[in-house]
Scaffold this active site. Structure first.
Site, mmCIF file in Angstrom:
data_model
loop_
_atom_site.group_PDB
_atom_site.id
_atom_site.type_symbol
_atom_site.label_atom_id
_atom_site.label_comp_id
_atom_site.label_asym_id
_atom_site.label_seq_id
_atom_site.Cartn_x
_atom_site.Cartn_y
_atom_site.Cartn_z
ATOM 1 N N MET A 255 -9.357 9.950 6.805
ATOM 2 C CA MET A 255 -9.590 10.396 5.418
ATOM 3 C C MET A 255 -10.494 11.630 5.372
ATOM 4 O O MET A 255 -11.318 11.765 4.475
ATOM 5 C CB MET A 255 -10.247 9.265 4.604
ATOM 6 C CG MET A 255 -9.382 8.037 4.486
ATOM 7 S SD MET A 255 -10.204 6.687 3.632
ATOM 8 C CE MET A 255 -11.199 5.997 4.940
ATOM 9 N N LYS B 56 -3.703 3.259 -4.612
ATOM 10 C CA LYS B 56 -5.067 3.345 -5.125
ATOM 11 C C LYS B 56 -5.465 4.784 -5.450
ATOM 12 O O LYS B 56 -6.580 5.195 -5.240
ATOM 13 C CB LYS B 56 -6.043 2.748 -4.107
ATOM 14 C CG LYS B 56 -6.270 1.265 -4.354
ATOM 15 C CD LYS B 56 -7.369 0.708 -3.488
ATOM 16 C CE LYS B 56 -7.030 0.835 -2.031
ATOM 17 N NZ LYS B 56 -7.973 0.227 -1.142
ATOM 18 N N ASP C 260 0.815 -1.219 0.000
ATOM 19 C CA ASP C 260 0.000 0.000 0.000
ATOM 20 C C ASP C 260 0.838 1.253 0.000
ATOM 21 O O ASP C 260 1.974 1.233 0.455
ATOM 22 C CB ASP C 260 -0.727 0.042 1.349
ATOM 23 C CG ASP C 260 -2.212 -0.012 1.176
ATOM 24 O OD1 ASP C 260 -2.657 -0.374 0.092
ATOM 25 O OD2 ASP C 260 -2.901 0.328 2.163
HETATM 26 N N1 SAH Z 1 -5.937 1.089 7.742
HETATM 27 C C1 SAH Z 1 -5.426 2.395 8.101
HETATM 28 C C2 SAH Z 1 -6.327 3.502 7.655
HETATM 29 C C3 SAH Z 1 -6.508 3.588 6.172
HETATM 30 S S1 SAH Z 1 -7.486 4.946 5.690
HETATM 31 C C4 SAH Z 1 -5.204 2.460 9.609
HETATM 32 O O1 SAH Z 1 -5.606 1.553 10.327
HETATM 33 O O2 SAH Z 1 -4.577 3.410 10.075
HETATM 34 C C5 SAH Z 1 -6.272 6.197 5.411
HETATM 35 C C6 SAH Z 1 -6.382 7.280 6.454
HETATM 36 O O3 SAH Z 1 -5.733 6.866 7.654
HETATM 37 C C7 SAH Z 1 -5.688 8.567 6.099
HETATM 38 O O4 SAH Z 1 -6.488 9.361 5.265
HETATM 39 C C8 SAH Z 1 -5.507 9.204 7.446
HETATM 40 O O5 SAH Z 1 -6.704 9.770 7.903
HETATM 41 C C9 SAH Z 1 -5.225 7.986 8.319
HETATM 42 N N2 SAH Z 1 -3.777 7.792 8.502
HETATM 43 C C10 SAH Z 1 -3.026 6.757 8.098
HETATM 44 N N3 SAH Z 1 -1.736 6.909 8.480
HETATM 45 C C11 SAH Z 1 -1.684 8.064 9.157
HETATM 46 C C12 SAH Z 1 -0.654 8.774 9.818
HETATM 47 N N4 SAH Z 1 0.605 8.315 9.859
HETATM 48 N N5 SAH Z 1 -0.972 9.944 10.403
HETATM 49 C C13 SAH Z 1 -2.215 10.425 10.396
HETATM 50 N N6 SAH Z 1 -3.226 9.797 9.789
HETATM 51 C C14 SAH Z 1 -2.976 8.637 9.176
#
Ligand code: SAH
Length: 509
Positions: free
Chosen positions: A176, A61, A39
């Site tokens: 998101m 994606k 990813d």
């Molecule tokens: N499966 C992932 C989330 C995927 S959706 C999880 O469990 O974290 C993607 C969203 O996750 C991003 O738009 C953001 O809102 C959040 N995100 C992922 N990594 C991040 C990070 N390092 N800092 C802040 N937000 C993050």
């Protein structure tokens, strides 16, 4: 037709950002994988765990060329597994939190492919703990909700009940949501959430680039624009978001967010970079030198044949130890070649390198130069008429040999390796220095300093805001000779000592 071997798929959570927040099981699965579908949000450094022959497919994606639809990813997972491969599907954070794992799992079930889900630390949990915004702090909140901000505009099928969210007596965390921050703020307010509700945005959680913006609900859109917050970021809403600055241990580290350039050989840079990351800073690895073994030369091979004649053997660097034992491995030999020698090392690091090969050094004085090591060894052992073998870099100074000879020893100095110049993308780094993006340039040896300033003239550095940190007096001397302004010299001549000195310089007084 023979029955095809069926593969297996691991749906692995990569953790939220920094590479070492993955689970042990997740890292192990990466190590055994034949094929990894990665990813965009998974830290690419995790792929260093992968086998060298593993196939790595990046499956972002986003819109545009090189992007993948969810269907394509599902099909790829199935087809790789049906080829008999062990497949890892590496997803940012936890694989199942807004991760569309269900679709992948259903596709695998339909194809009869087995799978396992390896949990990961989801962004909300990590962002909370790396900022001190405690999602379930009992003073503020006894419940927490994770919400996708994607559906805020109402164009997609939505399950979001804004009435319920506006009244929710706990912490809301939107994933998101940065693209629809104004809609989210509007909806919450329109449905009755108080305009002064604390909100925090956390971007790049757990990385040296982590940022936090705090404002009340009515001012958060403006604050976000002003700070130019971009995804990936979370929106945390509720009393907890107002939380305690004192608990923000991560961003309080003196080196947090600083950009530090390392200028050693590739392996040395990688090791140093880990230490820099550990202190919350951002490493930029710029190789200036490469270690070139001299162990296939006659001098070395001849020395090996009469190793038993030497009373003492001296190693002066971890590089030397590694080069030596790589050569032994190639010759089908091991640590037993030293069965009848005593061993001395320059520094604990070199002793630790020997220990990796099962050898406990006999003499490890706490010294940092060849001269000091020589004097200490002369004082420790009676070297009169004794044969001593020094295994070092071709570029080492004569100090050690001189001192040992003065102590009566018969010294043979055999070079194990030499250091050759090798530079990374000098143009790109010079631009970063000139643009003020670099906080510190570090130098751990005179040869690194020479090669660095051969590639990047001293003018760019002297004129810019980047500061120059040197590991010790010998390196500082070299830097000064090159016309470079030296801002600090470490008191302890190790990379840890170098970082301690930089930390002291950065600590607010
Ligand atoms: N499966 C992932 C989330 C995927 S959706 C999880 O469990 O974290 C993607 C969203 O996750 C991003 O738009 C953001 O809102 C959040 N995100 C992922 N990594 C991040 C990070 N390092 N800092 C802040 N937000 C993050």
């Amino acid at each position: 037709m023979s029955q095809a071997k069926k593969g297996f798929v691991y749906l692995v959570g990569a953790g939220p950002g920094r590479a070492d927040l993955i689970t042990l099981r997740g890292a192990e699965r990466i190590r055994i994988a034949d094929c990894i579908l990665c990813d965009k949000l998974a830290n690419p450094a995790l792929l260093e765990h992968a086998r060298l022959d593993a196939q790595i497919i990046h499956v972002p994606k986003r819109i545009g060329a090189g992007s993948f639809t969810q269907d394509q990813i599902n099909q790829l997972l199935v087809s790789k597994a049906l080829e008999g491969k062990i497949v890892v599907r590496l997803k940012g954070g936890d694989p199942c939190i807004f991760g569309r794992v269900t679709e992948e799992a259903i596709a695998l079930n339909e194809a009869g492919v087995g799978f396992e889900i390896v949990p990961g630390v989801t962004a909300a949990i990590a962002a909370s703990e790396y900022t001190g915004i405690m999602l379930t702090d009992r003073r503020y909140s006894s419940q927490v909700a994770f919400i996708t901000g994607r559906e805020a505009d109402g164009k997609e099928d939505t399950n979001i009940d804004w009435d319920v969210l506006a009244r929710f007596p706990g912490t809301l965390v939107f994933y998101m949501g940065i693209g629809s921050l104004s809609l989210i703020a509007e909806r919450l307010t329109a449905h009755g959430r108080a305009a002064d509700t604390p909100v925090a945005l956390v971007a790049d959680a757990t990385l040296p680039s982590q940022r936090v913006v705090r404002a009340p609900l009515c001012g958060i859109v403006e604050a976000s624009q002003k700070a130019k917050i971009e995804p990936p970021a979370l929106i945390i809403v509720g009393a907890a978001a107002g939380g305690d600055e004192e608990l923000n241990w991560f961003m309080r580290q003196p080196l947090f967010g600083k950009t530090i350039v390392t200028t050693r050989d590739a392996a040395g840079n990688a090791e140093f970079a880990r230490k820099i990351l550990d202190r919350g800073a951002r490493p930029v690895e710029f190789a200036t030198i490469a270690i070139q073994p001299l162990t296939d030369g006659n001098e070395f091979l001849r020395t090996l044949t009469h190793l038993a004649d030497y009373h003492w053997v001296i190693f002066t660097s971890p590089n030397g130890v590694k080069v030596f034992f790589d050569a032994m491995a190639a010759l089908g030999k091991d640590a037993r070649v030293f069965a009848s020698n005593k061993l001395a090392t320059l520094g604990a690091k070199t002793a630790a390198a020997l220990a990796q090969y099962g050898i406990k050094a006999d003499f490890v004085p706490t010294v940092f130069t060849g001269r000091e090591l020589g004097w200490q060894l002369v004082a420790f052992a009676n070297l009169n008429g004794k044969k001593v073998l020094s295994l070092r870099s071709e570029l080492a100074t004569d100090d050690l040999v001189d001192v040992l000879q003065k102590g009566g020893a018969i010294v043979e100095d055999v070079p194990l390796y030499t250091v050759v110049p090798k530079t990374g993308d000098a143009e790109a780094l010079r631009r970063q220095i000139e643009d003020g993006q670099i906080d510190w340039l570090t130098f751990a040896s005179p040869s690194a300093a020479r090669n660095f300033f051969d590639a990047i003239g001293p003018e760019a550095v002297n004129a810019g805001r980047a500061r120059v940190a040197s590991i010790g007096p010998v390196t500082s001397e070299q830097l000064k000779k090159l016309g470079v302004r030296v801002d600090l010299t470490a008191a302890e001549y190790t990379t840890d000592g170098l970082l301690d000195a930089i930390e002291a310089a950065e600590r607010p007084t």
